[in-house]
Design an enzyme around this catalytic site. Structure first.
Site, PDB file in Angstrom:
ATOM      1  CB  SER A 143      -0.951   0.011   1.203  1.00  0.00           C
ATOM      2  OG  SER A 143      -2.024  -0.866   0.991  1.00  0.00           O
ATOM      3  CE  LYS A 146      -4.675   1.751  -0.434  1.00  0.00           C
ATOM      4  NZ  LYS A 146      -3.939   0.487  -0.271  1.00  0.00           N
ATOM      5  CB  SER A 200      -4.089   1.332   3.897  1.00  0.00           C
ATOM      6  OG  SER A 200      -2.823   1.579   3.365  1.00  0.00           O
TER       7      SER A 200
END
Length: 372
Positions: A143, A146, A200
């Site tokens: 993640s 992101k 997340s």
């Protein structure tokens, strides 16, 4: 007639032997009684001498034991033995091999005994490398992806108040991760960005990419183009969430991404918020940061992002101040749920003890340490 003859013969025999019939009958009864007593006595002796029934031990596992129980079968008392576990049986789960482990990065030792296979610390202002461990190896980043997702969204200058809807296309069918956003939930692009960075939220990140002009393929292309423009040559993206292990980058590349993303106040704020509430379709949901350090008074964090999938291990990137100096920290492929946080604490302690004037650069590549 026959019985009378037998009686006469028996009487004659008794007379010859000198025994009366009454005495013979008494003797016979005595013998019968003695025989019965002998049988009973032998049975008692056998019962006393026979050892107690031993519990069957054949094929008994060392984690099992036999418990003696009394049961009644058809009204008769029976002793039975039942197998029970002597200790709780815990299934043996083989350790998960990350991409870093398979590349042999776990063989690299470092003076801080970090649990991360990859680590990099640089001075934000001068770009001086302060600590380096396998920093040029491209690995899955989970993640942390992101962070690039947010950078592309912000630079696209799309309407942040536009309402986005979570669809079935946003459901994770690769890792089967959970989400608090149901299909049909609606949030503004701004809220989607907020919870994607801070917590997340995978479906939020997916919706952000899907609602880019040209859809998700165009969004991923923009992510890779931005990476090249930042000089992130070891980086490649295939989705906006990081759920795919094909999203890879090196620690050196991620340090460049952190510095670039730090230029945007909205990314700094959203990534470092400890809590945030959204109301998808009118239902309030409280989200919390995926990084416990942002709520700690001991840390001054300007930007951060965490990540985890099996192939990547636990990952953490952040920009923080230590002894008045802004530094970028990158930890990839860390073992243990809070190991990346622990590595950050060990690194901060080491930097504080070294001091800005006497800082020693540690460079670890393939298990070899170069100091200078």
């Amino acid at each position: 007639m026959l019985k009378s003859a037998l009686a006469v013969v028996t009487t004659l025999l008794f007379v010859v032997a000198g025994i009366s019939p009454a005495q013979a009958q008494t003797s016979a009864n005595t013998k019968k009684t003695a025989a019965k007593k002998t049988v009973v006595k032998k049975a008692v002796v056998r019962r006393q001498a026979a050892p107690k029934r031993a519990a069957p031990q054949a094929s008994l596992d060392h984690r099992e034991k036999l418990v003696k129980k009394v049961a009644y079968v058809h009204g008769k008392r029976r002793v039975v033995y039942q197998r029970v576990s002597a200790m709780p049986t815990v299934p043996v789960v083989p350790p998960v091999m990350t991409a870093g482990d398979m590349a042999g990065l776990n063989l690299t030792q470092d003076p801080l005994a970090l649990r991360s296979n990859v680590a990099l610390v640089i001075d934000q202002a001068s770009s001086q490398v302060l600590f380096e461990k396998n920093s040029s190896v491209a690995l899955p980043i989970a993640s942390v992806t992101k962070l690039m997702t947010s950078l592309v969204v912000v630079e696209a200058r799309q309407n942040m108040e536009e309402t986005l809807t979570v669809t079935d296309d946003d459901v994770d069918r690769q890792k089967h991760s959970s989400s608090r956003l149901r299909v049909g939930a609606q949030l503004s692009r701004d809220d989607m960005l907020h919870i994607a960075l801070m917590s997340s939220e995978n479906r939020a990140a997916s919706a952000l990419g899907r609602n880019y002009p040209g859809g998700l393929p165009a969004f991923v292309a923009a992510m890779n183009a931005k990476a090249r423009s930042l000089g992130m040559m070891d980086t490649h993206y295939v989705d906006s969430t990081g759920l795919s292990s094909n999203n890879v980058a090196s620690a050196r590349d991620l340090a460049k991404l952190v510095v670039a993303a730090y230029n945007y106040p909205v990314i700094r704020q959203y990534s470092t918020d400890a809590k945030y509430m959204v109301e998808p379709s009118g239902h309030a949901l409280q989200y919390a940061s995926s990084n416990r350090l942002v709520a700690s008074k001991d840390w001054d964090i300007g930007l951060q992002k965490t990540g985890y999938i099996n192939e990547a291990g636990h990952c953490l990137v952040m920009l923080t101040k230590i002894e008045g100096r802004s530094v970028v920290m990158v930890f990839l492929d860390s073992k243990g749920k809070l190991s990346h946080v622990g590595d950050a604490a060990r690194m901060r302690k080491w930097l504080s003890e070294q001091g800005p004037q006497n800082l020693t650069r540690v460079n670890l590549r393939g298990g070899r340490a170069d100091e200078g």
